[in-house]
Design a protein around this motif. Structure first.
Motif, PDB file in Angstrom:
ATOM      1  N   TYR A 245      49.067 -43.524  75.270  1.00 47.35           N
ATOM      2  CA  TYR A 245      50.095 -44.425  75.809  1.00 47.35           C
ATOM      3  C   TYR A 245      51.096 -43.630  76.652  1.00 47.35           C
ATOM      4  N   LEU A 246      51.517 -42.459  76.111  1.00 48.00           N
ATOM      5  CA  LEU A 246      52.471 -41.620  76.839  1.00 48.00           C
ATOM      6  C   LEU A 246      51.899 -41.170  78.177  1.00 48.00           C
ATOM      7  N   ALA A 247      50.584 -40.957  78.200  1.00 45.08           N
ATOM      8  CA  ALA A 247      49.945 -40.468  79.422  1.00 45.08           C
ATOM      9  C   ALA A 247      49.911 -41.535  80.517  1.00 45.08           C
ATOM     10  N   VAL A 248      49.934 -42.823  80.124  1.00 46.36           N
ATOM     11  CA  VAL A 248      49.841 -43.871  81.138  1.00 46.36           C
ATOM     12  C   VAL A 248      51.148 -44.649  81.347  1.00 46.36           C
ATOM     13  N   SER A 249      52.046 -44.630  80.358  1.00 44.13           N
ATOM     14  CA  SER A 249      53.221 -45.504  80.431  1.00 44.13           C
ATOM     15  C   SER A 249      54.182 -45.072  81.527  1.00 44.13           C
ATOM     16  N   LYS A 250      54.967 -46.007  81.993  1.00 47.93           N
ATOM     17  CA  LYS A 250      55.901 -45.692  83.072  1.00 47.93           C
ATOM     18  C   LYS A 250      57.329 -45.544  82.546  1.00 47.93           C
ATOM     19  N   SER A 251      57.588 -46.128  81.390  1.00 50.27           N
ATOM     20  CA  SER A 251      58.961 -46.140  80.882  1.00 50.27           C
ATOM     21  C   SER A 251      59.430 -44.731  80.554  1.00 50.27           C
ATOM     22  N   LYS A 252      60.653 -44.409  80.927  1.00 52.79           N
ATOM     23  CA  LYS A 252      61.170 -43.056  80.719  1.00 52.79           C
ATOM     24  C   LYS A 252      62.093 -42.966  79.509  1.00 52.79           C
ATOM     25  N   LYS A 253      62.687 -44.112  79.149  1.00 54.85           N
ATOM     26  CA  LYS A 253      63.761 -44.095  78.166  1.00 54.85           C
ATOM     27  C   LYS A 253      63.341 -43.473  76.834  1.00 54.85           C
ATOM     28  N   THR A 254      62.242 -43.994  76.301  1.00 55.34           N
ATOM     29  CA  THR A 254      61.851 -43.571  74.956  1.00 55.34           C
ATOM     30  C   THR A 254      60.896 -42.391  74.991  1.00 55.34           C
ATOM     31  N   PHE A 255      60.657 -41.861  76.188  1.00 49.85           N
ATOM     32  CA  PHE A 255      59.601 -40.874  76.329  1.00 49.85           C
ATOM     33  C   PHE A 255      59.748 -39.671  75.391  1.00 49.85           C
ATOM     34  N   VAL A 256      60.933 -39.058  75.402  1.00 52.01           N
ATOM     35  CA  VAL A 256      61.124 -37.842  74.609  1.00 52.01           C
ATOM     36  C   VAL A 256      60.960 -38.123  73.121  1.00 52.01           C
ATOM     37  N   SER A 257      61.567 -39.211  72.656  1.00 50.46           N
ATOM     38  CA  SER A 257      61.460 -39.480  71.215  1.00 50.46           C
ATOM     39  C   SER A 257      60.011 -39.806  70.836  1.00 50.46           C
ATOM     40  N   LEU A 258      59.297 -40.473  71.761  1.00 50.43           N
ATOM     41  CA  LEU A 258      57.890 -40.770  71.443  1.00 50.43           C
ATOM     42  C   LEU A 258      57.032 -39.510  71.423  1.00 50.43           C
ATOM     43  N   THR A 259      57.328 -38.529  72.284  1.00 53.31           N
ATOM     44  CA  THR A 259      56.536 -37.293  72.215  1.00 53.31           C
ATOM     45  C   THR A 259      56.757 -36.604  70.877  1.00 53.31           C
ATOM     46  N   PHE A 260      57.999 -36.633  70.386  1.00 49.80           N
ATOM     47  CA  PHE A 260      58.251 -36.000  69.089  1.00 49.80           C
ATOM     48  C   PHE A 260      57.612 -36.785  67.945  1.00 49.80           C
ATOM     49  N   THR A 261      57.557 -38.111  68.112  1.00 49.65           N
ATOM     50  CA  THR A 261      56.861 -38.912  67.100  1.00 49.65           C
ATOM     51  C   THR A 261      55.377 -38.515  67.072  1.00 49.65           C
ATOM     52  N   ALA A 262      54.781 -38.382  68.262  1.00 52.01           N
ATOM     53  CA  ALA A 262      53.378 -37.981  68.329  1.00 52.01           C
ATOM     54  C   ALA A 262      53.187 -36.610  67.681  1.00 52.01           C
ATOM     55  N   LEU A 263      54.112 -35.704  67.967  1.00 49.74           N
ATOM     56  CA  LEU A 263      54.026 -34.364  67.371  1.00 49.74           C
ATOM     57  C   LEU A 263      54.031 -34.465  65.845  1.00 49.74           C
TER      58      LEU A 263
END
Ligand code: SF4
Ligand code: SF4
Lengths: 282, 178
Positions: A245-263
């Motif tokens: 999802y992170l690789a295709v999504s356009k939204s920037k707002k939640t991006f950083v927190s979502l990468t840490f969630t994935a981690l």
């Protein structure tokens, strides 16, 4: 499970190796970055990776009963996979710290050094696999040991590298191809996941001969850990979807927190699988 | 070199573990650390069940897989009698030999932080005596000596059903089976 020190050591060092490799790929894809932009992007990740690898080293020392004899462990490099693994791990950690140190001092990254560090690291992952695969422990003597280790290296490496660079996107680095970087990292994680699936399929179809007295075949031991094994795979799959999802999504707002969630999800997934690995000696 | 080894008479052993205790006493071993252990194998079903006991220590193997894998070169095969010993000046206590011995012979000494194992009671042997497991066994089920002589007397069997294959390390062990 008694091997907490080795659990932390293998996970931390494999994550460091993988993320060094993925950061090098990022650097390849960011040729349009200016020198100081690259410096801002990679400085913190390189420092975090060297600290993580040093943490792994500390854990490995706590596994030794007589750490003051640690230098003896490289004496049998001619025949002991443990000696070889220790030399390679030492070299990787040394190179990681050198890469981070030089980056700070010179205020620019040294791509060829990152590449050398990553290559030494990947050879080290092979040595880690051989260290376990050549023992007499039922279940370790399997191709799955290698695929599991390389898979962890690629998956944790990719998601850790993304998490470390993501907070820098759009701040100091306007010229960066952020989406290209995330997609590249996702491809690396997919590769790691595929390797683990294949290795695991081969593991469960293989016959695990017992070569130690009083030991139980790996298949009977693992039968008690079905829930844990399943949870690990489910977490991995959820993590892969989120990463995708992170690789295709356009939204920037939640991006950083979502990468840490994935981690976090992948750390749990790989942690569960590594835990199960270390119950096999019984 | 005269390779030494053990003879275990499974037909005599009743699994009383006197050898285990005598060895613990001689080597001052705490709970959980046993240079010699007795393994029991149940086989068959009613009306022909059988229970076999095998007393095992380190077998001072011909192909000791513990040695090439030890990262420190602490484990070595003594030239004079082929006994496999651990040099504590070198051992780092990594416990890797535990995963590389089919017989669970290396036993970790927590207090020392180093690996320990059967040394064939070489102090007693130097004084002209037998290892303590041999002299303690009430059924005389254990013998120790040059493996060639033991093999001549008792044959070439080195494993029974349930034990790891003798082809892995070529143990200097002779077993008399039922
Ligand atoms: S029994 Fe185990 S510790 Fe003893 S020599 Fe053989 S492999 Fe090494
Ligand atoms: S515990 Fe000691 S003897 Fe055993 S493999 Fe490690 S260094 Fe060698």
């Amino acid at each position: 499970m008694d091997e907490w020190a080795l659990f932390i050591f293998t996970l931390a060092v494999q994550a460091s190796i993988g993320s060094t490799f993925v950061l090098y790929l990022f650097n390849l894809r960011s040729s349009e970055l200016k020198e100081d932009e690259a410096y801002h992007l990679f400085r913190m990740p390189l420092i975090v990776i060297s600290v993580l690898s040093l943490l792994g080293l500390a854990a490995s020392f706590s596994h030794l009963g007589a750490p003051m004899n640690a230098f003896n462990t490289i004496r049998n490099i001619g025949s002991s996979w443990m000696s070889r693994e220790i030399v390679l791990t030492g070299a990787f950690i040394g190179l990681t710290c050198l890469t981070a140190g030089l980056t700070i001092v010179q205020k620019k990254v040294t791509p060829w050094l990152m590449l050398v560090t990553a290559i030494v690291g990947l050879i080290d992952v092979y040595a880690m696999g051989a260290l376990y695969a050549t023992t007499l422990v039922s279940g370790w003597n399997s191709i799955n040991t290698y695929t599991s280790f390389f898979g962890t290296t690629l998956i944790l490496g990719a998601v850790l590298a993304v998490s470390l660079v993501a907070p820098k996107f759009s701040k100091e680095t306007s010229g960066i191809n952020a989406k290209g970087i995330i997609r590249g990292a996702f491809a690396v994680a997919v590769l790691g996941f595929t390797i683990q699936v294949v290795g695991s399929a081969m593991f469960f179809t293989a016959v695990h001969e017992v070569t130690m007295i009083d030991a139980v075949p790996a298949s009977s031991i693992l039968a008690n850990y079905k829930g844990m094994i399943a949870s690990g795979w489910i977490a991995s799959i959820i993590g892969m979807f989120l990463f995708g999802y992170l690789a295709v999504s356009k939204s920037k707002k939640t991006f950083v927190s979502l990468t840490f969630t994935a981690l976090a999800i992948f750390v749990v997934a790989q942690g569960l699988s590594r835990y199960v690995f270390y119950v096999m000696p019984g | 070199m005269t390779q030494i080894g053990f003879f275990i008479d499974v037909t005599k052993c009743i699994g009383c573990k006197t050898c285990v205790v005598a060895c613990k006493d001689k080597n001052n071993l705490e709970v959980g650390r046993n240079f010699r252990r007795v393994y029991s194998f149940e086989q068959g079903v009613f009306p022909n069940p059988s229970l076999t006991h095998v007393s095992l220590s380190c077998n001072h193997c011909d192909v000791p897989t513990c040695i090439p894998n030890c990262p420190t070169t602490a484990i070595f095969k003594r030239a004079e009698d082929g006994a496999v010993l651990i040099d504590h000046d070198k051992c780092v206590g990594c416990r890797y030999c535990e995963w590389n011995c089919p017989y669970d012979a290396p036993q970790f000494n927590e207090q020392l932080g180093k690996m320990t194992k059967c040394d064939t009671c070489f102090d007693l042997r130097d004084a002209g005596e037998e290892p303590v497991c041999v002299t303690s066994c009430p059924l005389r089920a254990i013998e120790f000596g040059p493996i060639k002589e033991l093999r001549k007397k008792y044959g070439n069997v080195s494993e029974i059903k349930g034990m790891p294959s003798a082809s892995i390390t070529k143990p200097n062990l002779v077993i008399k089976t039922k």
